[in-house]
Structures are given as structure tokens and as C-alpha cells.
Design a protein around this motif. Structure first.
Motif, PDB file in Angstrom:
ATOM      1  N   ALA A  82      74.020  28.195 -36.241  1.00  0.00           N
ATOM      2  CA  ALA A  82      73.695  29.334 -35.358  1.00  0.00           C
ATOM      3  C   ALA A  82      72.431  29.638 -35.314  1.00  0.00           C
ATOM      4  O   ALA A  82      71.810  30.396 -34.141  1.00  0.00           O
ATOM      5  CB  ALA A  82      74.730  30.351 -35.805  1.00  0.00           C
ATOM      6  N   LEU A  83      71.567  29.435 -36.443  1.00  0.00           N
ATOM      7  CA  LEU A  83      70.188  29.784 -36.306  1.00  0.00           C
ATOM      8  C   LEU A  83      69.372  28.950 -35.317  1.00  0.00           C
ATOM      9  O   LEU A  83      68.253  29.301 -34.829  1.00  0.00           O
ATOM     10  CB  LEU A  83      69.469  29.791 -37.711  1.00  0.00           C
ATOM     11  CG  LEU A  83      70.300  30.533 -38.718  1.00  0.00           C
ATOM     12  CD1 LEU A  83      69.929  29.992 -40.201  1.00  0.00           C
ATOM     13  CD2 LEU A  83      69.351  32.062 -38.701  1.00  0.00           C
ATOM     14  N   VAL A  84      69.906  27.926 -34.965  1.00  0.00           N
ATOM     15  CA  VAL A  84      69.076  27.019 -34.143  1.00  0.00           C
ATOM     16  C   VAL A  84      69.028  27.236 -32.943  1.00  0.00           C
ATOM     17  O   VAL A  84      68.248  27.241 -32.025  1.00  0.00           O
ATOM     18  CB  VAL A  84      69.567  25.334 -34.369  1.00  0.00           C
ATOM     19  CG1 VAL A  84      69.161  24.476 -33.254  1.00  0.00           C
ATOM     20  CG2 VAL A  84      69.567  24.926 -35.718  1.00  0.00           C
ATOM     21  N   PHE A  85      70.451  28.021 -32.398  1.00  0.00           N
ATOM     22  CA  PHE A  85      70.496  28.217 -30.844  1.00  0.00           C
ATOM     23  C   PHE A  85      70.413  29.882 -30.761  1.00  0.00           C
ATOM     24  O   PHE A  85      71.011  30.344 -29.842  1.00  0.00           O
ATOM     25  CB  PHE A  85      71.880  27.851 -30.479  1.00  0.00           C
ATOM     26  CG  PHE A  85      72.015  26.532 -30.712  1.00  0.00           C
ATOM     27  CD1 PHE A  85      71.296  25.692 -29.911  1.00  0.00           C
ATOM     28  CD2 PHE A  85      72.791  25.745 -31.966  1.00  0.00           C
ATOM     29  CE1 PHE A  85      71.583  24.340 -29.823  1.00  0.00           C
ATOM     30  CE2 PHE A  85      72.963  24.395 -31.718  1.00  0.00           C
ATOM     31  CZ  PHE A  85      72.283  23.735 -31.101  1.00  0.00           C
ATOM     32  N   ASP A  86      69.757  30.484 -31.720  1.00  0.00           N
ATOM     33  CA  ASP A  86      69.696  31.800 -31.662  1.00  0.00           C
ATOM     34  C   ASP A  86      69.133  32.639 -30.312  1.00  0.00           C
ATOM     35  O   ASP A  86      69.650  33.520 -29.808  1.00  0.00           O
ATOM     36  CB  ASP A  86      69.059  32.400 -32.773  1.00  0.00           C
ATOM     37  CG  ASP A  86      69.002  33.890 -32.795  1.00  0.00           C
ATOM     38  OD1 ASP A  86      70.023  34.721 -32.713  1.00  0.00           O
ATOM     39  OD2 ASP A  86      67.937  34.493 -32.753  1.00  0.00           O
ATOM     40  N   ARG A  87      68.221  32.076 -29.940  1.00  0.00           N
ATOM     41  CA  ARG A  87      67.378  32.660 -29.041  1.00  0.00           C
ATOM     42  C   ARG A  87      67.658  31.878 -27.623  1.00  0.00           C
ATOM     43  O   ARG A  87      67.240  32.130 -26.489  1.00  0.00           O
ATOM     44  CB  ARG A  87      65.807  32.340 -29.248  1.00  0.00           C
ATOM     45  CG  ARG A  87      65.443  33.324 -30.421  1.00  0.00           C
ATOM     46  CD  ARG A  87      63.913  33.617 -30.319  1.00  0.00           C
ATOM     47  NE  ARG A  87      64.042  34.580 -31.580  1.00  0.00           N
ATOM     48  CZ  ARG A  87      63.076  34.351 -32.554  1.00  0.00           C
ATOM     49  NH1 ARG A  87      62.740  33.191 -32.809  1.00  0.00           N
ATOM     50  NH2 ARG A  87      63.229  35.247 -33.444  1.00  0.00           N
ATOM     51  N   ASP A  88      68.821  30.900 -27.547  1.00  0.00           N
ATOM     52  CA  ASP A  88      69.216  30.515 -26.182  1.00  0.00           C
ATOM     53  C   ASP A  88      69.632  31.482 -25.117  1.00  0.00           C
ATOM     54  O   ASP A  88      69.259  31.155 -23.938  1.00  0.00           O
ATOM     55  CB  ASP A  88      70.283  29.557 -26.313  1.00  0.00           C
ATOM     56  CG  ASP A  88      69.960  28.127 -27.098  1.00  0.00           C
ATOM     57  OD1 ASP A  88      68.743  27.877 -27.370  1.00  0.00           O
ATOM     58  OD2 ASP A  88      70.969  27.258 -27.375  1.00  0.00           O
ATOM     59  N   GLU A  89      70.060  32.581 -25.419  1.00  0.00           N
ATOM     60  CA  GLU A  89      70.490  33.476 -24.495  1.00  0.00           C
ATOM     61  C   GLU A  89      69.351  34.198 -23.958  1.00  0.00           C
ATOM     62  O   GLU A  89      69.235  34.561 -22.803  1.00  0.00           O
ATOM     63  CB  GLU A  89      71.581  34.473 -25.108  1.00  0.00           C
ATOM     64  CG  GLU A  89      72.759  34.148 -25.453  1.00  0.00           C
ATOM     65  CD  GLU A  89      73.769  34.972 -25.856  1.00  0.00           C
ATOM     66  OE1 GLU A  89      73.434  36.352 -25.853  1.00  0.00           O
ATOM     67  OE2 GLU A  89      74.701  34.811 -26.568  1.00  0.00           O
TER      68      GLU A  89
ATOM     69  N   ARG B 148      65.914  39.196 -36.743  1.00  0.00           N
ATOM     70  CA  ARG B 148      64.554  38.715 -36.338  1.00  0.00           C
ATOM     71  C   ARG B 148      63.947  37.926 -37.451  1.00  0.00           C
ATOM     72  O   ARG B 148      63.458  36.857 -37.255  1.00  0.00           O
ATOM     73  CB  ARG B 148      63.756  39.838 -35.659  1.00  0.00           C
ATOM     74  CG  ARG B 148      63.949  40.084 -34.082  1.00  0.00           C
ATOM     75  CD  ARG B 148      62.722  40.637 -33.348  1.00  0.00           C
ATOM     76  NE  ARG B 148      62.239  42.177 -34.192  1.00  0.00           N
ATOM     77  CZ  ARG B 148      62.707  43.187 -34.090  1.00  0.00           C
ATOM     78  NH1 ARG B 148      63.760  43.431 -33.369  1.00  0.00           N
ATOM     79  NH2 ARG B 148      62.484  44.286 -34.949  1.00  0.00           N
ATOM     80  N   THR B 149      63.871  38.526 -38.461  1.00  0.00           N
ATOM     81  CA  THR B 149      63.160  38.000 -39.905  1.00  0.00           C
ATOM     82  C   THR B 149      63.726  36.685 -39.892  1.00  0.00           C
ATOM     83  O   THR B 149      63.168  35.686 -40.482  1.00  0.00           O
ATOM     84  CB  THR B 149      63.293  39.053 -40.914  1.00  0.00           C
ATOM     85  OG1 THR B 149      62.380  40.156 -40.692  1.00  0.00           O
ATOM     86  CG2 THR B 149      62.679  38.442 -42.168  1.00  0.00           C
ATOM     87  N   ILE B 150      65.019  36.844 -40.039  1.00  0.00           N
ATOM     88  CA  ILE B 150      65.864  35.387 -40.435  1.00  0.00           C
ATOM     89  C   ILE B 150      65.741  34.450 -39.298  1.00  0.00           C
ATOM     90  O   ILE B 150      65.414  33.316 -39.489  1.00  0.00           O
ATOM     91  CB  ILE B 150      67.337  35.649 -40.610  1.00  0.00           C
ATOM     92  CG1 ILE B 150      67.719  36.887 -41.528  1.00  0.00           C
ATOM     93  CG2 ILE B 150      67.988  34.402 -40.698  1.00  0.00           C
ATOM     94  CD1 ILE B 150      69.016  37.257 -41.669  1.00  0.00           C
ATOM     95  N   ALA B 151      65.712  34.707 -37.969  1.00  0.00           N
ATOM     96  CA  ALA B 151      65.519  33.979 -36.810  1.00  0.00           C
ATOM     97  C   ALA B 151      64.195  33.353 -36.910  1.00  0.00           C
ATOM     98  O   ALA B 151      63.961  32.321 -36.262  1.00  0.00           O
ATOM     99  CB  ALA B 151      65.758  34.638 -35.726  1.00  0.00           C
ATOM    100  N   ASP B 152      63.141  34.222 -37.297  1.00  0.00           N
ATOM    101  CA  ASP B 152      61.739  33.718 -37.377  1.00  0.00           C
ATOM    102  C   ASP B 152      61.681  32.644 -38.394  1.00  0.00           C
ATOM    103  O   ASP B 152      60.797  31.231 -38.479  1.00  0.00           O
ATOM    104  CB  ASP B 152      60.698  34.665 -37.376  1.00  0.00           C
ATOM    105  CG  ASP B 152      60.660  35.439 -36.206  1.00  0.00           C
ATOM    106  OD1 ASP B 152      61.155  34.947 -35.253  1.00  0.00           O
ATOM    107  OD2 ASP B 152      60.233  36.740 -36.300  1.00  0.00           O
ATOM    108  N   ALA B 153      62.140  33.029 -39.685  1.00  0.00           N
ATOM    109  CA  ALA B 153      62.020  32.039 -40.739  1.00  0.00           C
ATOM    110  C   ALA B 153      62.754  30.634 -40.666  1.00  0.00           C
ATOM    111  O   ALA B 153      62.063  29.798 -41.130  1.00  0.00           O
ATOM    112  CB  ALA B 153      62.588  32.759 -42.098  1.00  0.00           C
TER     113      ALA B 153
END
Length: 89
Positions: A62-69, A19-24
Motif C-alpha cells: 500500500a505504500l507503493v500506491f499511496d499517492r496514486d489518487e 506523510r512521514t511514512i509515505a516519504d520514507a
């Protein structure tokens, strides 16, 4: 005790790091543009090494599309759970 298994400490820590990475990453992409942000920039913002970042995400893209699911699941739930006779619009 609850019937559902509890998530262990290791899994919680991994999820928190992800989550930390995906938020940054999105913040940096929006501020500087995808092409101008390096993996090292993202790792530094998340206070970890690039090696650790790659343990959670195989590529910068992959960080761009992390929350697509998550978004897809929320949209599907909204359609499934709408009141009978109501449009999805």
C-alpha cells in the motif's frame, strides 16, 4: 471565523505521520529494492513502530500506491482545466 471547518490537531498529526511514512518508504525502496526493505526498516526510518505503520497502511504494498489518487486527481484536473481547443498532449 471561516465557513469551512478546521482540521483538528489529531487529524493534522495523523496526516503528518502518514506523510512521514509515505516519504520514507519510496526512498528505501529506490535505494534497496522493494523486496529487500522490511516493514521494520520503514518504521525505523520514520521513527515509529511497525504497529503504528500498520495503523496507517494495511500492507507494505500500500505504500507503493499511496499517492496514486493524488496523481490521478492532478491529471484529471489538467485535462479539465486545459484551454479550449488545446490537446491534452
Amino acid at each position: 471565523m471561516p465557513d469551512s471547518p478546521t482540521v483538528g490537531r489529531r487529524e493534522r498529526k495523523k496526516a503528518a505521520m502518514r506523510r512521514t511514512i509515505a516519504d520514507a518508504a519510496p526512498e528505501l525502496f529506490l535505494e534497496h529494492g522493494f523486496e529487500r526493505v522490511s516493514v521494520r526498516d520503514i518504521a525505523e526510518e520514520a521513527d515509529l513502530s511497525a504497529t503504528t505503520l500498520f495503523a496507517h497502511f494495511p500492507t507494505k504494498g500500500a505504500l507503493v500506491f499511496d499517492r496514486d489518487e493524488d496523481v490521478e486527481a492532478e491529471l484529471a484536473a489538467a485535462v479539465r482545466e486545459r484551454l479550449k481547443g488545446h490537446s491534452v498532449r
